[in-house]
Design a protein around this motif. Sequence first.
Motif, short mmCIF file in Angstrom:
data_model
loop_
_atom_site.label_atom_id
_atom_site.label_comp_id
_atom_site.label_asym_id
_atom_site.label_seq_id
_atom_site.Cartn_x
_atom_site.Cartn_y
_atom_site.Cartn_z
N ARG A 47 0.85 -1.20 0.00
CA ARG A 47 0.00 0.00 0.00
C ARG A 47 0.88 1.24 0.00
O ARG A 47 1.84 1.34 0.77
CB ARG A 47 -0.89 -0.01 1.24
N ASN A 48 0.58 2.20 -0.87
CA ASN A 48 1.29 3.48 -0.89
C ASN A 48 0.89 4.31 0.32
O ASN A 48 -0.29 4.43 0.62
CB ASN A 48 1.00 4.25 -2.18
N VAL A 49 1.88 4.87 1.01
CA VAL A 49 1.64 5.74 2.16
C VAL A 49 2.58 6.95 2.06
O VAL A 49 3.47 6.98 1.23
CB VAL A 49 1.89 5.00 3.50
N THR A 50 2.36 7.92 2.92
CA THR A 50 3.26 9.06 3.04
C THR A 50 3.93 8.98 4.39
O THR A 50 3.26 8.83 5.42
CB THR A 50 2.49 10.39 2.92
N ILE A 51 5.25 9.07 4.39
CA ILE A 51 6.00 9.08 5.64
C ILE A 51 6.26 10.52 6.00
O ILE A 51 6.93 11.25 5.27
CB ILE A 51 7.32 8.29 5.50
N ASP A 52 5.69 10.95 7.12
CA ASP A 52 5.81 12.34 7.59
C ASP A 52 6.87 12.40 8.67
O ASP A 52 6.68 11.87 9.77
CB ASP A 52 4.47 12.82 8.13
N ASN A 105 8.17 15.25 4.02
CA ASN A 105 7.23 14.20 3.64
C ASN A 105 7.83 13.38 2.51
O ASN A 105 8.32 13.94 1.53
CB ASN A 105 5.89 14.78 3.19
N PRO A 107 7.40 9.64 0.00
CA PRO A 107 6.54 8.52 -0.38
C PRO A 107 7.05 7.24 0.28
O PRO A 107 8.26 7.01 0.34
CB PRO A 107 6.67 8.46 -1.90
N LEU A 109 5.96 2.87 1.48
CA LEU A 109 5.17 1.67 1.24
C LEU A 109 4.89 0.98 2.56
O LEU A 109 5.77 0.87 3.40
CB LEU A 109 5.93 0.68 0.34
N GLU A 110 3.67 0.53 2.72
CA GLU A 110 3.33 -0.36 3.82
C GLU A 110 3.26 -1.76 3.19
O GLU A 110 2.40 -2.03 2.38
CB GLU A 110 1.98 0.02 4.42
N THR A 112 2.89 -5.73 3.67
CA THR A 112 2.44 -6.79 4.56
C THR A 112 3.01 -8.11 4.04
O THR A 112 2.85 -8.44 2.86
CB THR A 112 0.90 -6.86 4.62
N THR A 124 6.62 -0.50 7.28
CA THR A 124 6.54 0.71 6.47
C THR A 124 7.96 1.22 6.25
O THR A 124 8.73 1.35 7.20
CB THR A 124 5.70 1.79 7.19
#
Length: 150
Positions: A47-52, A105, A107, A109-110, A112, A124
């Motif tokens: 899953r695409n996520v944003t790392i802040d 910020n 881009p 990935l999470e 699993t 992540t």
Amino acid sequence: MKKLILVVASISVLAGCAVTPNSASVYNTRQAQGEQTVRMGVVESVRNVTIDKGASGVGTIAGGALGGIAAGSAIGGGNGALAAGIVGALIGGVAGNQIESNVSNRPGLEITVRLDNGELRAITQDADEAFRVGERVRLLSSGRTTRVTH
């Protein structure tokens, strides 16, 4: 001269806002040559996520200082310069905060992973390597850090 020193100091502070990567390919000095536990598994989902990385406030402070100096010294004298400096500091602070947020910020990935023993793990990390569902991967763990690699 004082203004020049303040500008140089502000730029130096902004340069210190470098963002530490969460990449599976980047190790800091303490992590090099350290032993890690290796577990094998298969990617269940990505899953695409944003790392802040979070804002430190340095961008706001430095932007405000630069904006105040630039506007205050460029416009008139007396109360006009003071007012311009205040407005410049406010605008510079907002701009500096936005710049720091954009830089911090990243881009991500999470990922699993179903381990060979049947357990599920979600990790992540930076999105600097592609992972596909069904792909065989390694989980490298050391302390609180786990990385997914091929």
